[in-house]
Design an enzyme around this catalytic site. Structure first.
Site, PDB file in Angstrom:
ATOM      1  CG  HIS A 131      -0.013   0.168   2.774  1.00  0.00           C
ATOM      2  ND1 HIS A 131      -0.229  -1.420   3.698  1.00  0.00           N
ATOM      3  CD2 HIS A 131      -0.040   1.550   3.182  1.00  0.00           C
ATOM      4  CE1 HIS A 131       0.810  -0.544   4.413  1.00  0.00           C
ATOM      5  NE2 HIS A 131       0.469   0.924   4.429  1.00  0.00           N
ATOM      6  CG  ASP A 161       0.077  -4.388   2.504  1.00  0.00           C
ATOM      7  OD1 ASP A 161       0.357  -3.683   1.290  1.00  0.00           O
ATOM      8  OD2 ASP A 161       0.115  -3.144   3.734  1.00  0.00           O
ATOM      9  CB  SER A 234       3.518   2.369   5.641  1.00  0.00           C
ATOM     10  OG  SER A 234       2.065   1.619   6.432  1.00  0.00           O
TER      11      SER A 234
END
Length: 393
Positions: A131, A161, A234
């Site tokens: 993402h 992911d 992230s």
């Protein structure tokens, strides 16, 4: 000459002696009186953990110095079209065109976002979250030593992911995978670029392992930690106190968007499998049955949890349907392995090669059956949930 005798030194000596004897008596274990009147000595209780033991860690700077150079900042740019014109506020204009606005009113602008990544190979391969780089038109990687480079996408895996990108630079630091087990209570450090403030290190412990059924990704086997993780972290590293990579930070549970002490990282073992699969095949190949699942309902919550899962739906012409699996079947075992949850079954089947045959033990009504299912290949897909995948800032 008459000799005088002083009593003062003797008096002081006697007082000191009596004081010493009294102190010794006070230090002896006191006694307590039991119900029957018998005096019982109180034992001295030793602490369970020796907090004064030698070798305790009072700084994690050595681990950070090893790991931090291999954690990178990722800056992405996405070109988006935005319709802007004074006439857009005119009701007559809106009524005439509706949603079909003229193309000449569309203006292109850049949308920027931030994330982190981990250099896992000296030839420039970097692991990050899917993402972070999804739909990006340009990816810039910033190294700890100040260097920057454009990156290209090698492969992505939305189901976990994870994504692999590559930069062309020399003398790159590498963070090694820790493939051995991690225990709840182990101290961990999270390294990333939260809110774009620059590389930051936070400290916590492993709160839980093997977290699944959270609805974050299709395939889940998370490490949970209370190390502070925020947007921008992230794709960053979760390391142990020796500087080894134990996971890639990917999501937090939050109602405010900030850290509440519940963060999730994809374990290093899974990261390595995804990396190797993408480098070998350009994508991640997983097995698939074509069914949706739900847990077995139990009327008595005091009874032990039953093994197996219930088939909630079957995709027509899918692998399971072709083998005779029906809605309502209870899947108890696959290839002799007892199934404990829906995520257990999904992860097990995912590891099977497409076109291979597996034996599924089901209970239909009260009748046990064994069905041979030819595994299909799963196509990638995205999920959304209340868990925040630390997306854009």
């Amino acid at each position: 000459m008459r000799r005088t005798f002083s009593w003062l030194p003797w008096v002081l000596l006697i007082l000191v002696t009596l004081g010493f004897l009294g102190w010794q008596q006070y230090q002896k274990p006191k006694s307590q009186v039991a119900a029957d009147g018998i005096k019982m000595p109180v034992e001295k209780i030793e602490p369970l953990v020796d907090t004064k033991r030698a070798g305790g860690i009072d700084s994690y700077s050595a681990a950070v110095k090893v790991a931090a150079p291999a954690v990178v900042n990722i800056f992405t740019t996405q070109k988006v079209k935005q319709v802007e014109h004074p006439l857009l506020n005119d009701p007559a204009f809106q009524e005439f065109f509706g949603d079909q606005l003229p193309e000449q009113f569309a203006q292109e602008r850049n949308e920027n976002s931030l994330g982190s990544g981990v250099i896992v190979r000296s030839d420039g391969y970097i692991l990050t979250n899917n993402h972070v780089i999804a739909q990006a038109d340009q990816i810039v990687v910033g190294l700890n030593d100040g260097r920057r480079a454009l990156a290209k996408v090698i492969g992505t895996d939305p189901d976990s992911d994870l994504a692999v990108i590559k930069i062309d630079l020399n003398e790159l630091p590498v963070l090694p995978f820790k493939l051995s087990g991690n225990d709840v209570g182990d101290v961990v450090l999270a390294i990333g670029n939260p809110f774009g403030v620059g590389q930051t290190v936070t400290q916590g412990i492993i709160s839980a392992t093997n977290r699944s059924d959270l609805g974050i990704n299709t395939y889940e086997d998370f490490i949970q930690t209370d190390a502070a993780i925020n947007p921008g972290n992230s794709g960053g590293a979760l390391i142990d106190v020796a500087g080894n990579l134990i996971g890639v930070n990917t999501a937090i549970f939050s109602q405010s968007g900030g850290s509440l002490g519940i963060g999730f990282a994809i374990p290093a073992k899974v990261c390595q499998q995804i990396l190797n699969s993408i480098l070998k095949d350009g994508r991640v190949v997983r097995g698939w049955l074509g069914i949706s699942l739900m847990p077995i309902q139990q009327d008595n919550i005091l009874e032990p949890k039953q093994a197996g899962v219930v088939v909630a739906d079957v995709l027509p012409n899918g692998p399971a349907a072709s083998a005779g699996v029906k809605k309502g079947d209870k899947i108890i075992e696959v290839n002799g392995e007892t199934i404990t949850s829906a995520s257990h079954l999904i992860n097990y089947v995912a590891l099977q090669a497409p076109n291979s045959t597996i034996k599924i033990a089901v209970v239909r009504g009260e009748k046990p059956l064994t069905l041979d299912v030819v595994v299909g290949e799963r196509k990638a897909q995205n999920n959304t949930s209340q868990y925040i995948p630390l997306p854009k800032r």
